[in-house]
Design an enzyme around this catalytic site. Sequence first.
Site, PDB file in Angstrom:
ATOM      1  N   CYS A 138       0.879  -1.171   0.000  1.00 33.09           N
ATOM      2  CA  CYS A 138       0.000   0.000   0.000  1.00 33.09           C
ATOM      3  C   CYS A 138       0.920   1.225   0.000  1.00 33.09           C
ATOM      4  CB  CYS A 138      -0.865  -0.025   1.253  1.00 33.09           C
ATOM      5  SG  CYS A 138      -1.518   1.601   1.672  1.00 33.09           S
ATOM      6  N   CYS A 141      -5.324   2.238  -3.524  1.00 32.32           N
ATOM      7  CA  CYS A 141      -5.479   1.263  -2.449  1.00 32.32           C
ATOM      8  C   CYS A 141      -6.646   1.707  -1.567  1.00 32.32           C
ATOM      9  CB  CYS A 141      -4.184   1.177  -1.643  1.00 32.32           C
ATOM     10  SG  CYS A 141      -4.366   0.100  -0.206  1.00 32.32           S
ATOM     11  N   GLU A 181      12.821   1.477 -21.168  1.00 34.82           N
ATOM     12  CA  GLU A 181      12.364   0.120 -21.506  1.00 34.82           C
ATOM     13  C   GLU A 181      11.565   0.178 -22.794  1.00 34.82           C
ATOM     14  OE1 GLU A 181       9.956  -2.093 -18.786  1.00 34.82           O
ATOM     15  OE2 GLU A 181      11.117  -1.470 -17.055  1.00 34.82           O
ATOM     16  N   PHE A 184       8.384 -15.553 -21.888  1.00 35.35           N
ATOM     17  CA  PHE A 184       8.045 -15.429 -23.307  1.00 35.35           C
ATOM     18  C   PHE A 184       8.140 -13.983 -23.792  1.00 35.35           C
ATOM     19  CE2 PHE A 184       5.753 -19.357 -22.003  1.00 35.35           C
ATOM     20  CZ  PHE A 184       6.600 -20.228 -22.681  1.00 35.35           C
ATOM     21  N   HIS A 185       8.600 -13.098 -22.927  1.00 35.37           N
ATOM     22  CA  HIS A 185       8.799 -11.695 -23.339  1.00 35.37           C
ATOM     23  C   HIS A 185      10.117 -11.623 -24.103  1.00 35.37           C
ATOM     24  CE1 HIS A 185       9.198  -7.362 -23.139  1.00 35.37           C
ATOM     25  NE2 HIS A 185       8.055  -7.254 -22.480  1.00 35.37           N
ATOM     26  N   GLU A 243       7.878 -13.871 -17.143  1.00 38.14           N
ATOM     27  CA  GLU A 243       8.201 -13.123 -18.353  1.00 38.14           C
ATOM     28  C   GLU A 243       9.106 -13.890 -19.317  1.00 38.14           C
ATOM     29  OE1 GLU A 243       7.482  -8.652 -17.402  1.00 38.14           O
ATOM     30  OE2 GLU A 243       9.166  -9.307 -16.185  1.00 38.14           O
ATOM     31  N   ASN A 271      10.010   1.022  -9.394  1.00 36.03           N
ATOM     32  CA  ASN A 271       9.878   0.651 -10.800  1.00 36.03           C
ATOM     33  C   ASN A 271       8.426   0.823 -11.211  1.00 36.03           C
ATOM     34  OD1 ASN A 271      11.309  -0.594 -13.184  1.00 36.03           O
ATOM     35  ND2 ASN A 271       9.531  -1.939 -13.035  1.00 36.03           N
ATOM     36  N   GLU A 272       8.211   1.595 -12.232  1.00 36.36           N
ATOM     37  CA  GLU A 272       6.856   1.781 -12.766  1.00 36.36           C
ATOM     38  C   GLU A 272       5.814   1.888 -11.647  1.00 36.36           C
ATOM     39  OE1 GLU A 272       5.869  -1.085 -15.778  1.00 36.36           O
ATOM     40  OE2 GLU A 272       7.039   0.003 -17.266  1.00 36.36           O
ATOM     41  N   TRP A 284       2.570  -9.767 -21.935  1.00 41.33           N
ATOM     42  CA  TRP A 284       1.450  -9.413 -21.045  1.00 41.33           C
ATOM     43  C   TRP A 284       0.186  -9.042 -21.802  1.00 41.33           C
ATOM     44  CZ3 TRP A 284       0.928  -4.413 -22.574  1.00 41.33           C
ATOM     45  CH2 TRP A 284       2.082  -3.690 -22.905  1.00 41.33           C
TER      46      TRP A 284
END
Length: 707
Positions: free
Chosen positions: A124, A167, A315, A365-366, A363, A158-159, A323
């Site tokens: 949170c 929340c 990125e 298959f990314h 990830e 990150n992001e 995704w």
Amino acid sequence: MAQHLDDERIREVRIDALAFGGDYNPDQWSEDVWLEDVRLMQEAGVTMVSLPIFSWPQLEPEPGVYDWSWLDRILDLLHDAGIRIDLATATATPPSWLLRAHPEMAPWDSDGHRLEFGSRQTYCPSSPIWRENVARMTRAIAERYGEHPCLAMWHISNEYGDHVSRCWCPESARHFRRWLQDRYGDLDGLNEAWGVNVWGQRYTSWEHIETPKKAPGPINPTKLLDFERFSSDAMLELFQVEIDVLREVTPDIAVTTNFMSMFRDLDYWRFAEREDVVTDDAYPDPMDPTSHVGAALNYGLMRALKGGRPWLLLESSASATSWRDVNVPKAPGKIRVESLQAVAHGSDAVMFFQWRQAKYGQEKFHSSMLGHRGERSRSFQETKALGLELKKLEPVRGSRVRSRVGLVVDWDSWWGSSAVESLPSQQLQWAQQARAWHRALYALGHPVDAVRVGGEASGTPFDRYDVIVAPNLYILEEEPAAALRAFVARGGTLVVGPFSGVVDSTEKVHDGGAPGPLRDLLGVEVDEQWPIADGALEHLSYGEDALAVPHWGEWIEADPDVEIRGAYATGELAGRPAVTRRAHAAGSAWYVSAMLRPEGLAAVFRDVLRTAGLPARDDDSVQAEAVTRSDGTTDYTFLLNHAADPVTFHLPMSGRDLITGSEVAGELTLGAYGVAVVASPRSEPIPFLTLAHTHRPTQATPSKELA
Ligand code: GLA
């Protein structure tokens, strides 16, 4: 909350090349693989990598017990190879032991369910325990590596908001109340702001205010809007917790957090104010042949967030993501044109998620720079070629994009038109409108910068633009309206879209209705918003053209001195003004009261550009674009072909293509996904490139029927 130590200073990222590389997760691999990684990074021309973003549990396996040894070793290896580090504070996700010890720090969804450990970002943003631990971890990393010679900048978290941006837990409710107390002072202030006499919503105690969980019917709109603002601010406070530690321990190192392009949930204007450099993660969908158009607007925001300074593409994907429901790979050549599009739009970096394709986990298959086939993989061959090509583009580093058009990006209006449930129509949405208006300007040949509604006072001066467009400024106060008036008074052209100037910042309709504080500037009054039934279509006449009006029109009254550029031609509004222009001393203010399709927007904006004295392309294709960066003496004009069909540009200047090294003039043809970067002496006005002619589709592009 402590403020950062010296607000005005902007620290430079410590790298003396265009940044090229990606996220690196060495802790998913054995150390012999690291040696291969470093060798291949050097071969591919990698200059920077980001780590250790998700490695908190590997760095602090038990509370207070740190293991830096593996990170020490890999940082030294990278440093010896001349690679700079975007060093993460490792606070993107909590270790399981922390969450187990403090289950109350987990986020709740709007139904009141607690989200469990097992993915990432299980925190949170308001949790004091989380904040305390984040500060502790950040300090530990900063103290250990703050003087490491490979450190280029700090990568915070990150992001933010990728998985959890809002929340609804009890801690968030307490924080929401404090936030409301700061904003409104006392309960009378809150009750007044929220208009609680409607539906009996008066509050008699702060404790009665909860996060807006599911209720029997539509929730008080000002409460919803405030919850959006609060949630963005709660995350901003969390960001500031880390910034404060880093400013104290390493006052000279740049800080950033990676953004997610045009992301609804966080007001990036406010985030960017706190950091030294804007970084962005961009994932245009390879399934959408026009995704580069949206990308151009995202990048127009990224460069604007810090007043036009270069930003970093931190990125992107070397081919498919993992995704989406369907993860289409990128055609050969697309990695290159998409990456160089970011550079064209002001990025001093091309970086990917991630360096080496994962062998396990969510990830695997990314796509990555180094695919599962290692150096034989197509993504490695293509990214390596790109890395080497970037070396030729070094002269553009630090230069700034030249643009004459600004588009107002305003999170309040975005939230107002998407969080609030009781609106005239759900078909008119801020983001859609912004994208549609931007697309028209893109097709007409103009790179567009985002601008902040307050102009100079809010850090984005309007005076560098000839045209400013505000596609849907639902929430508008008097002060920003005055900045728009001043822009027009100085000779600017302002274009305002439907459902603008409707309410103030507490969601109260302006006296006299829309467009509220823009009434005199535009010379119009909206009598009624006039949504159009789903499936129905009205028209307006614009010169010789009939423009389709889906979803939205307005009954407007125009002052006698207002020019009617377009009038509704069908339906109840037939004969009434639809698109208006009021001339002011040197400038003009337009009002576009309808939603329009791309052809319609192209017609209106062609007219706008012509009357503003700006050029426009004749065609309305979005296949190719030209964007100019300049360092003050040299213009670097990027020509980008986003499709497999060749395209020919007409050049108003001559110069040298930095990629091929050849002199170019007259016409330049680009093949499939081709790019040229023409260096020429800086010119006024900004070089404006038209498409000389179009080509027949090549066999490389299957026709729609075949596809
Ligand atoms: C985001 C995250 C990365 C990774 C990529 C995959 O950008 O920051 O960690 O999950 O998505 O596209």
